[in-house]
Design a protein around this motif. Structure first.
Motif, short mmCIF file in Angstrom:
data_model
loop_
_atom_site.label_atom_id
_atom_site.label_comp_id
_atom_site.label_asym_id
_atom_site.label_seq_id
_atom_site.Cartn_x
_atom_site.Cartn_y
_atom_site.Cartn_z
N SER A 22 -1.12 14.18 -1.89
CA SER A 22 -2.00 15.34 -2.05
C SER A 22 -1.31 16.52 -2.72
O SER A 22 -1.93 17.27 -3.48
CB SER A 22 -2.50 15.77 -0.67
OG SER A 22 -1.41 15.88 0.24
N GLN A 81 1.77 3.65 -3.32
CA GLN A 81 1.29 5.04 -3.28
C GLN A 81 2.47 6.00 -3.49
O GLN A 81 2.34 7.03 -4.14
CB GLN A 81 0.62 5.34 -1.95
CG GLN A 81 -0.74 4.66 -1.82
CD GLN A 81 -1.45 4.99 -0.51
OE1 GLN A 81 -1.01 5.85 0.24
NE2 GLN A 81 -2.54 4.31 -0.25
N ARG A 128 0.84 -1.21 0.00
CA ARG A 128 0.00 0.00 0.00
C ARG A 128 0.87 1.26 0.00
O ARG A 128 0.77 2.11 -0.88
CB ARG A 128 -0.91 -0.01 1.24
CG ARG A 128 -1.76 1.24 1.41
CD ARG A 128 -2.41 1.32 2.79
NE ARG A 128 -1.44 1.51 3.86
CZ ARG A 128 -0.94 2.70 4.22
NH1 ARG A 128 -1.35 3.79 3.63
NH2 ARG A 128 -0.05 2.78 5.20
N LYS A 169 7.91 2.83 9.53
CA LYS A 169 8.02 4.24 9.88
C LYS A 169 8.84 4.32 11.16
O LYS A 169 8.53 3.60 12.12
CB LYS A 169 6.63 4.81 10.17
CG LYS A 169 5.86 5.29 8.96
CD LYS A 169 4.45 5.66 9.42
CE LYS A 169 3.94 6.88 8.73
NZ LYS A 169 2.54 7.18 9.16
N LYS A 196 -4.08 5.72 -3.61
CA LYS A 196 -3.84 7.16 -3.43
C LYS A 196 -2.49 7.57 -4.01
O LYS A 196 -1.66 6.74 -4.33
CB LYS A 196 -3.87 7.47 -1.93
CG LYS A 196 -5.23 7.26 -1.28
CD LYS A 196 -5.22 7.86 0.12
CE LYS A 196 -6.60 7.93 0.73
NZ LYS A 196 -7.08 6.64 1.20
N SER A 211 -4.04 9.09 12.49
CA SER A 211 -3.26 8.33 11.50
C SER A 211 -3.43 6.83 11.76
O SER A 211 -2.71 6.25 12.57
CB SER A 211 -1.78 8.74 11.61
OG SER A 211 -0.96 7.83 10.95
N1 FAQ Z 1 -1.62 12.57 0.41
O1 FAQ Z 1 -2.45 6.46 8.47
P1 FAQ Z 1 -1.78 7.49 7.64
C1 FAQ Z 1 7.74 13.21 -3.45
C2 FAQ Z 1 -3.42 8.82 3.34
S1 FAQ Z 1 7.06 11.73 -3.07
C3 FAQ Z 1 -2.49 11.59 0.07
O2 FAQ Z 1 -0.94 8.50 8.35
P2 FAQ Z 1 0.55 6.30 6.50
C4 FAQ Z 1 8.90 13.26 -4.41
C5 FAQ Z 1 -2.69 7.51 3.65
O3 FAQ Z 1 -2.20 6.95 2.46
C6 FAQ Z 1 5.68 12.10 -2.03
N2 FAQ Z 1 -2.86 10.63 0.96
O4 FAQ Z 1 -0.96 6.77 6.48
C7 FAQ Z 1 8.70 14.33 -5.41
C8 FAQ Z 1 -3.79 6.72 4.30
O5 FAQ Z 1 -4.68 6.23 3.32
P3 FAQ Z 1 -4.94 4.64 3.07
C9 FAQ Z 1 5.06 10.85 -1.56
C10 FAQ Z 1 -2.31 10.70 2.19
O6 FAQ Z 1 0.79 5.51 5.29
C11 FAQ Z 1 9.03 15.62 -5.12
C12 FAQ Z 1 -4.56 7.78 5.06
O7 FAQ Z 1 -4.26 9.02 4.45
N3 FAQ Z 1 5.83 10.30 -0.48
O8 FAQ Z 1 7.27 14.14 -2.95
C13 FAQ Z 1 -1.41 11.69 2.57
O9 FAQ Z 1 0.90 5.73 7.82
C14 FAQ Z 1 8.84 16.65 -6.06
C15 FAQ Z 1 -4.21 7.80 6.54
O10 FAQ Z 1 -2.86 8.27 6.77
C16 FAQ Z 1 5.50 9.11 0.07
O11 FAQ Z 1 4.57 8.45 -0.33
C17 FAQ Z 1 -1.06 12.66 1.62
N4 FAQ Z 1 -0.20 13.64 1.89
O12 FAQ Z 1 1.37 7.69 6.39
C18 FAQ Z 1 8.18 14.03 -6.67
C19 FAQ Z 1 6.40 8.64 1.19
N5 FAQ Z 1 -1.05 11.48 3.84
O13 FAQ Z 1 -3.79 4.15 2.25
C20 FAQ Z 1 8.00 15.04 -7.61
C21 FAQ Z 1 6.02 7.29 1.71
C22 FAQ Z 1 -1.73 10.40 4.27
O14 FAQ Z 1 -4.98 3.98 4.41
C23 FAQ Z 1 8.33 16.35 -7.30
N6 FAQ Z 1 4.80 7.33 2.47
N7 FAQ Z 1 -2.49 9.95 3.28
O15 FAQ Z 1 -6.23 4.61 2.31
C24 FAQ Z 1 4.71 7.69 3.76
O16 FAQ Z 1 5.68 8.08 4.41
C25 FAQ Z 1 3.37 7.53 4.43
O17 FAQ Z 1 2.56 6.69 3.62
C26 FAQ Z 1 2.62 8.88 4.69
C27 FAQ Z 1 1.24 8.54 5.25
C28 FAQ Z 1 3.38 9.71 5.72
C29 FAQ Z 1 2.44 9.67 3.40
#
Ligand code: FAQ
Length: 314
Positions: free
Chosen positions: A115, A46, A42, A223, A112, A211
């Motif tokens: 955002s 994402q 997941r 994490k 997802k 969260s």
């Molecule tokens: N947007 O229980 P949590 C980049 C969702 S890469 C959308 O806290 P979790 C490079 C979450 O999926 C940016 N949805 O979830 C670049 C969950 O939904 P689900 C991406 C969000 O997983 C730069 C629900 O809310 N980075 O920027 C968001 O423990 C410039 C509940 O949330 C990553 O993906 C959001 N902001 O923590 C590219 C890093 N936040 O699936 C181009 C890896 C939360 O249960 C140009 N991911 N949700 O339906 C992570 O570190 C974590 O997954 C979090 C969320 C911190 C994003």
């Protein structure tokens, strides 16, 4: 029989948890609880989708970059993001899931992506703001993930963070040059920061209290820090950088506290966050449409590659 299976599973799960507690790295062929696998799929898929969609807002400025060198460096950055998406899809495939299936989940609206990529890029300064703030936030998040318990993900993060550091410096340099320019250029840079500041803070996800995935992911050391802790870390390192080049932040509660040696700040608009995550942000529809069109336009290339492979490699 059932009791034996359950005891065996409990035994395996205990051994797995002990490995995590010792700080060992889990590799694809190691036994892992199904839930650990699902959570990683997941989160990692994402993340991969985010890198791919993340090319769109910046891609919008490749033809309008103000000079040839700016165009070349932006083009390289956007290509880097494509590469990041591909590394992370490959790392996700080590968990036994096919990339095509993940792409389909995304195109069907069942997976997802971050955002932040649902906001428009209205001026050249937005390219600076994305590099500085969005890549800056990604680095804070991903430096932690580079030490996560799943080997392929942590290794992908190490390489990606090196490239994101370039992007971060590139973005900061764009804004700092604009901040030394005309009143109009300064205004443009400030406007970009005003629009991207709060959405960048939303990248770290909901507050810890809301969260649902954090407890499990932290227990498994996927994490290593909570959403709120990483968000605070990002604010603490970013605000002085902005102030050093004369930028301000759109938060009248933002204030350094000598006691905590950290910044106090205002309130995220969680209604806006929820709207964007559920498909109703300023550019969600446009982003999904762009990905669908790209998928359709690429159909003949994939068909040709498959036909070629069938002819030459079977
Ligand atoms: N947007 O229980 P949590 C980049 C969702 S890469 C959308 O806290 P979790 C490079 C979450 O999926 C940016 N949805 O979830 C670049 C969950 O939904 P689900 C991406 C969000 O997983 C730069 C629900 O809310 N980075 O920027 C968001 O423990 C410039 C509940 O949330 C990553 O993906 C959001 N902001 O923590 C590219 C890093 N936040 O699936 C181009 C890896 C939360 O249960 C140009 N991911 N949700 O339906 C992570 O570190 C974590 O997954 C979090 C969320 C911190 C994003």
């Amino acid at each position: 029989m059932e009791a034996t299976v359950t005891a065996d599973m409990l035994e395996r799960e205990k051994a797995f948890n002990d490995r995590i507690a010792r700080g060992e790295v889990i590799e694809p062929k190691d036994w892992m609880p199904e839930r650990y696998r699902k959570q990683l799929i997941r989160m990692m898929s994402q993340h991969a989708h985010s890198e791919i969609v993340g090319m769109l807002p910046e891609g919008n400025w490749i033809t309008r970059a103000p000079s040839l060198s700016r165009k070349a460096s932006l083009l390289a950055k956007v290509q880097d993001e494509a590469g990041h998406g591909l590394y992370i899809y490959s790392a996700t495939e080590t968990l036994g899931v096919d990339r095509l299936e993940l792409t389909q989940q995304f195109l069907d609206g069942n997976a997802k992506y971050s955002s932040i990529f649902n906001y428009p890029t209205l001026s050249w300064a937005d390219i600076g703001a994305i590099g500085w703030l969005v890549d800056g936030a990604a680095i804070v998040n991903q430096t932690a993930l580079a030490k996560c318990s799943y080997g392929p993900y942590s290794r992908a993060m190490l390489r990606i963070c090196k490239e994101e550091n370039f992007h971060h410096k590139q973005g900061y340099q764009i804004l700092s040059i604009m901040m030394q320019g005309t009143a109009e250029q300064k205004e443009m840079a400030q406007d970009a920061v005003n629009r991207f500041w709060w959405p960048s803070l939303m990248m770290f996800g909901p507050s810890d209290a809301n969260s649902p995935n954090s407890e499990e992911l932290m227990r498994w050391k996927v994490k290593l820090h909570s959403n709120d802790d990483l968000r605070q870390r990002f604010i603490d390192r970013t605000v002085p950088q902005g102030e050093a080049i004369g930028l301000t932040f759109p938060d009248d509660k933002l204030k350094y506290s000598e006691t905590t040696r950290s910044y106090e700040w205002g309130q995220i608009n969680w209604d806006e966050f929820k709207a964007v995550v559920s498909g109703n942000g300023p550019c969600n529809k446009q982003r999904m449409q762009a990905r669908k069109t790209a998928e359709e336009n690429g159909q003949w290339v994939r068909a040709a590659a498959e036909a070629y492979a069938a002819k030459h490699y079977n």
